[in-house]
Design a protein around this motif. Structure first.
Motif, PDB file in Angstrom:
ATOM      1  N   PHE A  48       2.303   1.589  -3.432  1.00  0.00           N
ATOM      2  CA  PHE A  48       1.176   2.044  -4.404  1.00  0.00           C
ATOM      3  C   PHE A  48       1.097   3.794  -4.047  1.00  0.00           C
ATOM      4  O   PHE A  48       1.018   4.288  -4.976  1.00  0.00           O
ATOM      5  N   ILE A  49       0.999   4.060  -2.895  1.00  0.00           N
ATOM      6  CA  ILE A  49       0.972   5.679  -2.743  1.00  0.00           C
ATOM      7  C   ILE A  49       2.040   6.253  -3.047  1.00  0.00           C
ATOM      8  O   ILE A  49       1.718   7.411  -3.609  1.00  0.00           O
ATOM      9  N   ASN A  50       3.264   5.873  -2.804  1.00  0.00           N
ATOM     10  CA  ASN A  50       4.409   6.467  -3.176  1.00  0.00           C
ATOM     11  C   ASN A  50       4.582   6.458  -4.887  1.00  0.00           C
ATOM     12  O   ASN A  50       4.854   7.884  -5.445  1.00  0.00           O
ATOM     13  N   LEU A 110       1.600   6.540  -6.823  1.00  0.00           N
ATOM     14  CA  LEU A 110       0.780   7.276  -7.170  1.00  0.00           C
ATOM     15  C   LEU A 110       0.984   8.918  -7.060  1.00  0.00           C
ATOM     16  O   LEU A 110       0.800   9.841  -8.109  1.00  0.00           O
ATOM     17  N   ILE A 111       1.851   9.193  -6.091  1.00  0.00           N
ATOM     18  CA  ILE A 111       2.323  10.589  -5.844  1.00  0.00           C
ATOM     19  C   ILE A 111       3.241  10.987  -7.015  1.00  0.00           C
ATOM     20  O   ILE A 111       3.468  12.173  -7.951  1.00  0.00           O
ATOM     21  N   PHE A 141       0.933  -1.289  -0.004  1.00  0.00           N
ATOM     22  CA  PHE A 141       0.005  -0.024   0.068  1.00  0.00           C
ATOM     23  C   PHE A 141       0.945   0.955   0.052  1.00  0.00           C
ATOM     24  O   PHE A 141       0.582   2.265  -0.766  1.00  0.00           O
ATOM     25  N   VAL A 142       2.041   1.362   0.752  1.00  0.00           N
ATOM     26  CA  VAL A 142       2.766   2.433   0.694  1.00  0.00           C
ATOM     27  C   VAL A 142       3.509   2.611  -0.583  1.00  0.00           C
ATOM     28  O   VAL A 142       3.573   3.772  -0.903  1.00  0.00           O
ATOM     29  N   SER A 194       1.597  11.128 -10.304  1.00  0.00           N
ATOM     30  CA  SER A 194       0.728  12.518 -10.501  1.00  0.00           C
ATOM     31  C   SER A 194       1.677  13.824 -10.781  1.00  0.00           C
ATOM     32  O   SER A 194       1.418  14.287 -11.701  1.00  0.00           O
TER      33      SER A 194
END
Length: 159
Positions: A64-66, A68-69, A61-62, A72
């Motif tokens: 994925f968030i990294n 994603l940022i 999950f971490v 973006s």
């Protein structure tokens, strides 16, 4: 894994009811006592200790968030660029993941790389055909992401 979680909750409830007062703090302390008991008894379970699996899910999950940022920010950079200079192309990426869940997770995570889309999957589910927006950079970014994502997915799904 579900059996371990239920057993841990049962131990936590038992711990809470054996204390002088019933409170959330006693339940939480009982939960940690239950985790310790299950850690000591983990060789009697067929599946690995569930906390390790939860840690692997958290790591994915971490990651994925990294990603994603980062993706973006790269999309914003492409949008704000005054001149659109793209060299699209299609390339293939081989994977050693097995099963629909693992392949689907990898395909979705690869699509986070800006300008890359998984177009097709081979019949044996070992090759992904990917469309890249800027060919040399897209291919390198996807291959780098693939290796990181594959390891994290294997940590979550395999025993």
């Amino acid at each position: 894994m579900p059996v371990q979680v239920l057993l841990n909750i049962f131990i936590a409830c038992l711990w809470m009811f054996l204390q002088d007062e019933v409170s959330v703090l006693n339940f939480i302390s009982g939960y940690f006592v239950g985790m310790f008991i299950l850690l000591c008894m983990r060789r009697f379970f067929k599946s690995p200790f569930y906390v390790f699996t939860l840690a692997a899910i958290g790591k994915l999950f971490v990651l994925f968030i990294n990603e994603l940022i980062i993706s973006s920010m790269m999309v914003v950079k492409h949008v704000l660029r005054p001149k659109l200079d793209v060299k699209p192309g299609i390339f293939k990426v081989e994977t050693d993941l097995e099963g629909d869940l693992e392949i689907t997770l990898l395909s979705l995570l690869i699509c986070l790389t800006p300008g890359s889309v998984v177009m097709e999957l081979s019949s044996d589910s070992k090759v992904l055909y990917i469309h890249g927006l800027n060919m040399p950079e897209s291919k390198e970014a996807v291959l780098k992401s693939k290796s990181v994502f594959e390891k994290a997915i294997k940590d979550v799904t395999r025993k």
